[in-house]
Motif scaffolding. Structure first.
Motif, PDB file in Angstrom:
ATOM      1  N   LEU A  72       0.994  -1.118   0.005  1.00 22.01           N
ATOM      2  CA  LEU A  72      -0.060  -0.202   0.063  1.00 22.01           C
ATOM      3  C   LEU A  72       0.999   1.159  -0.013  1.00 22.01           C
ATOM      4  CD1 LEU A  72      -3.343   0.016   0.199  1.00 22.01           C
ATOM      5  CD2 LEU A  72      -2.728   0.719   2.649  1.00 22.01           C
ATOM      6  N   LYS A  73       0.468   2.086  -0.793  1.00 22.92           N
ATOM      7  CA  LYS A  73       1.224   3.411  -1.034  1.00 22.92           C
ATOM      8  C   LYS A  73       0.406   4.600  -0.186  1.00 22.92           C
ATOM      9  CE  LYS A  73       3.923   4.342  -4.920  1.00 22.92           C
ATOM     10  NZ  LYS A  73       4.010   5.041  -6.233  1.00 22.92           N
ATOM     11  N   ILE A  74       0.884   5.011   1.055  1.00 24.98           N
ATOM     12  CA  ILE A  74       0.183   5.914   1.826  1.00 24.98           C
ATOM     13  C   ILE A  74       1.028   7.445   1.575  1.00 24.98           C
ATOM     14  CG2 ILE A  74      -0.831   6.518   3.895  1.00 24.98           C
ATOM     15  CD1 ILE A  74      -0.339   3.706   4.599  1.00 24.98           C
ATOM     16  N   GLY A  75       0.231   8.189   1.024  1.00 25.54           N
ATOM     17  CA  GLY A  75       0.690   9.603   1.042  1.00 25.54           C
ATOM     18  C   GLY A  75       0.401  10.416   2.247  1.00 25.54           C
ATOM     19  N   VAL A  76       1.331  11.167   2.796  1.00 23.46           N
ATOM     20  CA  VAL A  76       1.092  12.104   4.228  1.00 23.46           C
ATOM     21  C   VAL A  76       1.552  13.188   4.133  1.00 23.46           C
ATOM     22  CG1 VAL A  76       1.440  12.032   6.563  1.00 23.46           C
ATOM     23  CG2 VAL A  76       1.420   9.695   5.374  1.00 23.46           C
ATOM     24  N   THR A  77       0.703  14.444   4.317  1.00 25.91           N
ATOM     25  CA  THR A  77       1.147  15.552   4.555  1.00 25.91           C
ATOM     26  C   THR A  77       0.690  16.222   5.886  1.00 25.91           C
ATOM     27  OG1 THR A  77       1.096  17.621   3.344  1.00 25.91           O
ATOM     28  CG2 THR A  77      -0.793  16.559   3.270  1.00 25.91           C
ATOM     29  N   ALA A  78       1.065  17.155   6.025  1.00 27.03           N
ATOM     30  CA  ALA A  78       0.705  17.860   7.401  1.00 27.03           C
ATOM     31  C   ALA A  78       0.353  19.470   7.140  1.00 27.03           C
ATOM     32  CB  ALA A  78       1.742  17.634   8.504  1.00 27.03           C
ATOM     33  N   VAL A  79      -0.292  19.946   8.129  1.00 28.83           N
ATOM     34  CA  VAL A  79      -0.519  21.471   8.123  1.00 28.83           C
ATOM     35  C   VAL A  79      -0.772  22.027   9.457  1.00 28.83           C
ATOM     36  CG1 VAL A  79      -3.146  21.277   7.808  1.00 28.83           C
ATOM     37  CG2 VAL A  79      -1.883  22.919   6.624  1.00 28.83           C
ATOM     38  N   LEU A  80      -0.532  23.172   9.482  1.00 25.02           N
ATOM     39  CA  LEU A  80      -0.834  24.048  10.703  1.00 25.02           C
ATOM     40  C   LEU A  80      -1.985  24.968  10.490  1.00 25.02           C
ATOM     41  CD1 LEU A  80       0.328  24.462  13.414  1.00 25.02           C
ATOM     42  CD2 LEU A  80       1.861  26.127  12.619  1.00 25.02           C
ATOM     43  N   GLY A  81      -3.076  24.909  11.113  1.00 30.06           N
ATOM     44  CA  GLY A  81      -4.075  25.428  10.814  1.00 30.06           C
ATOM     45  C   GLY A  81      -3.988  27.175  11.291  1.00 30.06           C
TER      46      GLY A  81
END
Ligand code: HEC
Ligand code: HEC
Ligand code: HEC
Ligand code: HEC
Length: 352
Positions: free
Chosen positions: A20-29
């Motif tokens: 499985l290929k999982i793409g992860v990104t993150a953000v600061l609201g």
């Protein structure tokens, strides 16, 4: 040190596991951007608009053709919902902006799974994904208690590195704290002065955990308080960390985490102020001590008014005590604190 993936923020990452290929990104609201980086601090740091940031990351991620898209959303639940609205292709959104101790409910927002994982790394959100049409997700909010989980070496190394920095740059660290004088105008002199005249109070205090508070930072908690599972060698000493010294030594503004000018600095400069001593509760005592010492030798040399004024300054009673305790026994550090049960454990009677 910022090359390390724990410390160094990456815009996105592809994780491959079990085909499985999982793409992860993150953000600061936006709400937290303001809290963490008030405008005046934004000289060296550029903070982008969260929606623009997600858009840019997702464009790059999609080129890599992931099976699942995950957003780590350091933002309020409302903001996280808004991101899902704008980017319905996100499969899973983990929000850190809900309750500190959430339940493990799965919230479906459209086709996206919105999860709340609490604060301060107390929990790990574990998502099971199954390649089926019905109920592809399972979720468990795992309490990272210290009975089932031990420290990982990588985090321990980080903690140690941070403590080393605090030690090596102690002058700078302390220099950055506010310079403060105790509002009473008195200074901290340490328990060895008090014990000369208050043997009963001292003998009681010595048996309480307040007396060992500095040793805790140095050597770790007593084994019986730690479910017996932390070997002493795993403890990283915190004796240079203002965020620990503030309640485990004497002469600090405990909540604001800075020392008064005569408060504890380090074991070399102020060894007589280790632990949570008399003066943290009764107030700094130099004037009381000086006057009482003279009075003991020659009662004519000091005015009784001055003596009584300083005794009054040191005076505490049970009704005043609660507020004193809460300075340190706060929700973060002493969540189970119960004044009525705790008070008898430290109470000392007798002025001699
Ligand atoms: C040289 C002796 C001496 C020293 C040193 C000394 N005290 Fe006292 N203290 C006294 C005397 C005497 C009294 C009055 C006792 C009485 O009323 O019977 C007193 C009273 C007190 C009281 C009770 C006030 C009240 O009326 O409720 C407190 C609290 C106190 N001292 C705390 C301290 C602390 C904390 C220190 C160390 C910083 C300290 N003392 C050092 C002699 C001393
Ligand atoms: C705001 C005050 C405060 C700060 C800051 C603070 N502590 Fe504490 N700490 C306490 C109190 C109060 C207790 C007693 C809690 C209880 O048992 O209910 C305690 C207990 C502990 C214990 C348990 C001791 C035992 O034998 O069970 C450890 C370990 C500890 N603190 C380490 C730290 C470390 C490390 C830091 C810095 C990261 C820190 N503390 C910062 C107030 C504080
Ligand atoms: C955790 C806070 C705390 C610490 C630490 C502490 N005290 Fe007290 N002390 C109190 C409170 C609260 C009272 C009031 C007791 C009462 O009226 O029940 C008190 C009362 C006293 C009294 C008056 C006793 C009496 O019979 O009237 C003296 C003297 C005293 N403390 C001295 C000391 C000395 C000396 C130390 C250090 C060795 C010390 N205290 C440490 C909170 C503290
Ligand atoms: C300056 C900070 C500070 C103040 C003020 C303070 N404490 Fe504490 N207290 C601590 C720390 C730190 C510990 C944990 C010490 C350790 O084990 O390392 C602790 C531990 C304790 C413990 C042992 C843990 C437990 O729950 O059995 C009791 C009881 C206690 N405090 C009662 C009180 C009471 C009652 C007051 C108010 C009269 C008070 N403390 C005020 C810092 C403080």
């Amino acid at each position: 040190m910022f090359d390390d993936p724990i410390m160094g923020p990456r815009r996105f990452q592809i994780i491959e596991k079990n085909g499985l290929k999982i793409g992860v990104t993150a953000v600061l609201g936006k709400s937290l951007q303001k809290e963490y980086f008030p405008e005046e601090s934004q000289t060296d740091i550029k903070i982008s608009d969260p929606v623009e940031a997600i858009k840019a990351s997702l464009e790059k991620l999609k080129e890599l053709k992931p099976d699942l898209l995950v957003l780590l959303s350091h933002a309020s639940m409302d903001e996280s919902k808004e991101y899902i609205k704008q980017f319905p292709e996100l499969n899973i959104v983990l929000s850190a902006g809900g309750a500190e101790d959430p339940d493990d409910k799965m919230i479906m927002e459209g086709n996206s799974l919105l999860l709340n994982v609490g604060h301060k790394g107390k929990y790990a959100g574990v998502v099971g994904y199954y390649d089926v049409k019905e109920k592809p997700y399972q979720f468990e909010l795992v309490d990272l208690d210290n009975q089932r989980f031990t420290e990982t070496k990588r985090m321990q190394d980080h903690m140690q590195a941070y403590q080393n920095i605090l030690k090596e740059s102690a002058d700078e660290v302390f220099g950055s704290l506010p310079e403060a004088f105790h509002p009473s105008g008195s200074t901290f002199v340490g328990v060895n002065e008090c014990r000369q005249c208050h043997k009963k109070a001292y003998n009681k205090w010595k048996t309480t955990r307040h007396a060992r508070a500095y040793l805790t930072l140095e050597e770790g908690p007593l084994p019986e308080h730690d479910h017996g599972n932390k070997k002493p060698q795993e403890w990283i000493p915190r004796i240079h960390d203002p965020e620990c010294l503030s309640c485990h030594t004497t002469g600090w503004e405990a909540q604001e985490m800075y020392p008064y000018d005569s408060g504890f600095k380090n074991a070399e400069k102020s060894p007589y102020l280790k632990g949570n001593q008399c003066e943290n509760c009764h107030g700094p005592g130099n004037k009381h001590v000086d006057l009482e010492k003279i009075w003991k030798k020659d009662q004519k040399k000091v005015s009784m008014d001055d003596i009584l004024a300083q005794r009054k300054h040191m005076h505490l009673d049970k009704t005043m005590a609660k507020d004193v305790c809460y300075r340190c026994h706060d929700l973060n550090n002493s969540p189970k604190f119960n004044f009525d049960l705790a008070y008898p454990l430290i109470q000392h009677i007798g002025k001699d």
